[in-house]
Design an enzyme around this catalytic site. Sequence first.
Site, PDB file in Angstrom:
ATOM      1  N   ARG A   1      29.650  33.588 -11.396  1.00 14.88           N
ATOM      2  CA  ARG A   1      29.093  32.594 -12.017  1.00 14.88           C
ATOM      3  C   ARG A   1      29.939  31.431 -12.328  1.00 14.88           C
ATOM      4  O   ARG A   1      30.991  31.537 -12.755  1.00 14.88           O
ATOM      5  CB  ARG A   1      28.554  32.966 -13.348  1.00 14.88           C
ATOM      6  CG  ARG A   1      27.852  32.109 -14.252  1.00 14.88           C
ATOM      7  CD  ARG A   1      27.685  32.313 -15.711  1.00 14.88           C
ATOM      8  NE  ARG A   1      26.979  33.405 -15.858  1.00 14.88           N
ATOM      9  CZ  ARG A   1      25.456  33.627 -15.823  1.00 14.88           C
ATOM     10  NH1 ARG A   1      24.801  32.357 -15.780  1.00 14.88           N
ATOM     11  NH2 ARG A   1      24.964  34.701 -15.915  1.00 14.88           N
TER      12      ARG A   1
ATOM     13  N   VAL B   1      39.106  31.688 -10.305  1.00 14.03           N
ATOM     14  CA  VAL B   1      38.850  30.627  -8.992  1.00 14.03           C
ATOM     15  C   VAL B   1      40.355  30.007  -9.134  1.00 14.03           C
ATOM     16  O   VAL B   1      40.341  29.414  -8.069  1.00 14.03           O
ATOM     17  CB  VAL B   1      37.805  29.408  -9.727  1.00 14.03           C
ATOM     18  CG1 VAL B   1      38.372  29.088 -11.090  1.00 14.03           C
ATOM     19  CG2 VAL B   1      37.475  28.559  -8.624  1.00 14.03           C
TER      20      VAL B   1
ATOM     21  N   GLU C   1      43.286  30.430  -8.037  1.00 13.63           N
ATOM     22  CA  GLU C   1      44.316  30.580  -7.054  1.00 13.63           C
ATOM     23  C   GLU C   1      43.611  30.848  -5.542  1.00 13.63           C
ATOM     24  O   GLU C   1      44.072  30.677  -4.659  1.00 13.63           O
ATOM     25  CB  GLU C   1      45.103  31.845  -7.424  1.00 13.63           C
ATOM     26  CG  GLU C   1      46.107  31.631  -8.144  1.00 13.63           C
ATOM     27  CD  GLU C   1      46.549  32.783  -9.049  1.00 13.63           C
ATOM     28  OE1 GLU C   1      47.944  32.966  -9.046  1.00 13.63           O
ATOM     29  OE2 GLU C   1      45.946  33.553  -9.321  1.00 13.63           O
TER      30      GLU C   1
END
Length: 734
Positions: free
Chosen positions: A618, A693, A695
Amino acid sequence: MTRSFIMDEPDTRNRLDKMAQGVIGMPLDRPEGPLKVSGIATYAAEYRIENCAQGVLVTATIAKGTVTLIDEDSIKDLPGVLAVVSDERMTARAAQGGAGKSPVRKVQDVHYYGQPVALVVAETFEQARHAARHLKIVYTEAIDAITDREDDAVAFEPFEEPTVQGDLDRAMAQAAHSVDAIYTTEGHNSAAMEPHASIAQWDGETLTLHSSLQMLRYNRKELADALGFSLEAVRLVSPYVGGGFGSKLGISPEGVAASVAAITLHRPVRVVMLRQQVFQCVMRRSETRQRLRLAVNEEGRLTGFGHEAWVSNLAGEKFAEPVLQASEFLYPGENRVLDLELCRMNRVTAGSVRAPGEAVGMQALEAAMDELAEKAGIDPVDLRLRNIPECHPTQGTPYSSRKLEECLKIGAERFGWISAERRPCQRREGEWWIGTGMATATRVHNINEAQAEVTLRMDGTAVVASDMTDIGTGTYAVLRQIAAEMLGLKPEKVEVRLGDTRFPPGSGSGGSWGAASTGSAVFEACEGLREVLARKLGCDEADLLLKDGLVQVGGRRAALCELIDSADLTQKGHFKPGKITDAFSAAMYGAFFAEVAVNAYSGETRVRRFTGAFSMGRVLNAKTATSQCMGGMVWGIGSALTEDLVFDPRDGHIVNPDFTEYHVPVNLDVPHLDVVLVEERDPAGSPLQAKGVGELGICGAAGAIANAIYNACGVRARSFPITPDKLLQELPDV
């Protein structure tokens, strides 16, 4: 009250989609953004503290040996000098004495050039820096230092038990097509904009440290241990961090040095590392040497997969760059060899830097996959689509969610990928060869224990508090949105307080786990508050409809503040990973597509277009998620073309320890970055159904650029960064 949740099974309730406020996923601005751009946000070195002395670190000028004399008399008459601190506690390697006791001086061993050995404290920074440069230090230098990876004394040892399945040698011999190639990557610096900085204050009972740190819950324990203090005697404050990228995961030398000096002098002490010191004595990413062996059958299915890597670190360190992390689960191949080996060198400690493991492992793997696609005569996108395994190829565990196929197809369409026969040197514009390349992206998903406190106030506003940090990733915005959604408040009605160990311990910022972990703690706290409200109304919590500060149940409607009529409502949320971490292989996925221009005469490479399609469960905030992906892609450009730590083989010092010579990508190096967020839900990722999110955007990016370079000019560079000198000798005649 504390509401605890241990995640043993996937959370399929999909609660955030059933709320009414409608702010989750929206591209909302960062609430602290105006403070940062106006200079109001206070970073570690900027606190105005009365009577604050200034300290400057003194670092070793040998690679290995012993400090036999720190001659304080050599600077005692210089203006403003207050003290020379050389206690072993300063480097966090030993705990001596206790609260308020004088430092215990010991002979110090030196393990690498740039290791802090003393702190000079003076009235002003300029006086401290001047004195630090003139402090006389005598060493006994060891003769067995290993500073050069080409040294004959370099010996590699297995870091962990290798994975060996089937017979890779036979698979390679019998393959329809195969690749056996060596790739190398140079070391990297985290290169955060804000240098490491700390201000320490000691009041006789509590040590307060304003510092630039990523993981306060752990950093507090590290500092207490280094000083010999109880945990309760240490407070860390770090509300704003000007980038970390792994370098601020642990307590660093300037923080301990400032603390010891403040205790010794009974006055506040500020220590800010010089940029050169950040490079020389804060962790690096290890250089790597990687061997990739890939074998496919006539249908282009992988039958053999080998990835062996060699990295380095200081003696005694337990970390090794996890180069094989993605190779363990990304592609199939029943005949497998995965092996990581480590050598001990007298270079600054190697540690976690910008997606440790995948950042450098993926760029080599994806370059090798491109070589394999060419040999097999298969489009690079198609080769990857043919090799998406059904389950973890080594462990057999199912994937929690995986949108890799969608990312490959959506990214290819968005970029305008041409699947026709691909051959190098097919397009020329003036003196520039033009080419395209692609790569898969993936990064393991991690979650970590976290706590947060949420208070619903009598005025209908809310406060979220955790010692969680925001290192530029958007934590303030995301936690605000989670609370606003769950409690039915407009985002501006939610205040988020972070970065203080007086708040409940969050997950910290590292491993891309912050939003999913501390966000889940906020989620749990809000669920607890919803249950309190439901009890007041005599209904089930699931029947509550909260929106814009109003509560609606059936035909009844009331203002939220009417239910908080006597006292604020406070709830703690405590999130713990459970059996879920072993039940699934959880990761984020994506795909990169790059277009480059290579100068036919100079070998200069310019990235002209760069598209990334990413799935990370999400999306909690589309703007901050997109920004994170862009940042990773910029890192990928640096890893591909410009970034490398250069060590002098004589003594191991870094030759390029600043932003003048260590080349990070700047505006002119970065084209328009096109990011596509591929929406999904991962019930096994977290109660939010979100994954990490931060990296993902670097993992494989450099491989896409390397593949585009080959397509442009026909030079297959296997040494990163791909600087012009590595292309010039093989460029086609013009």
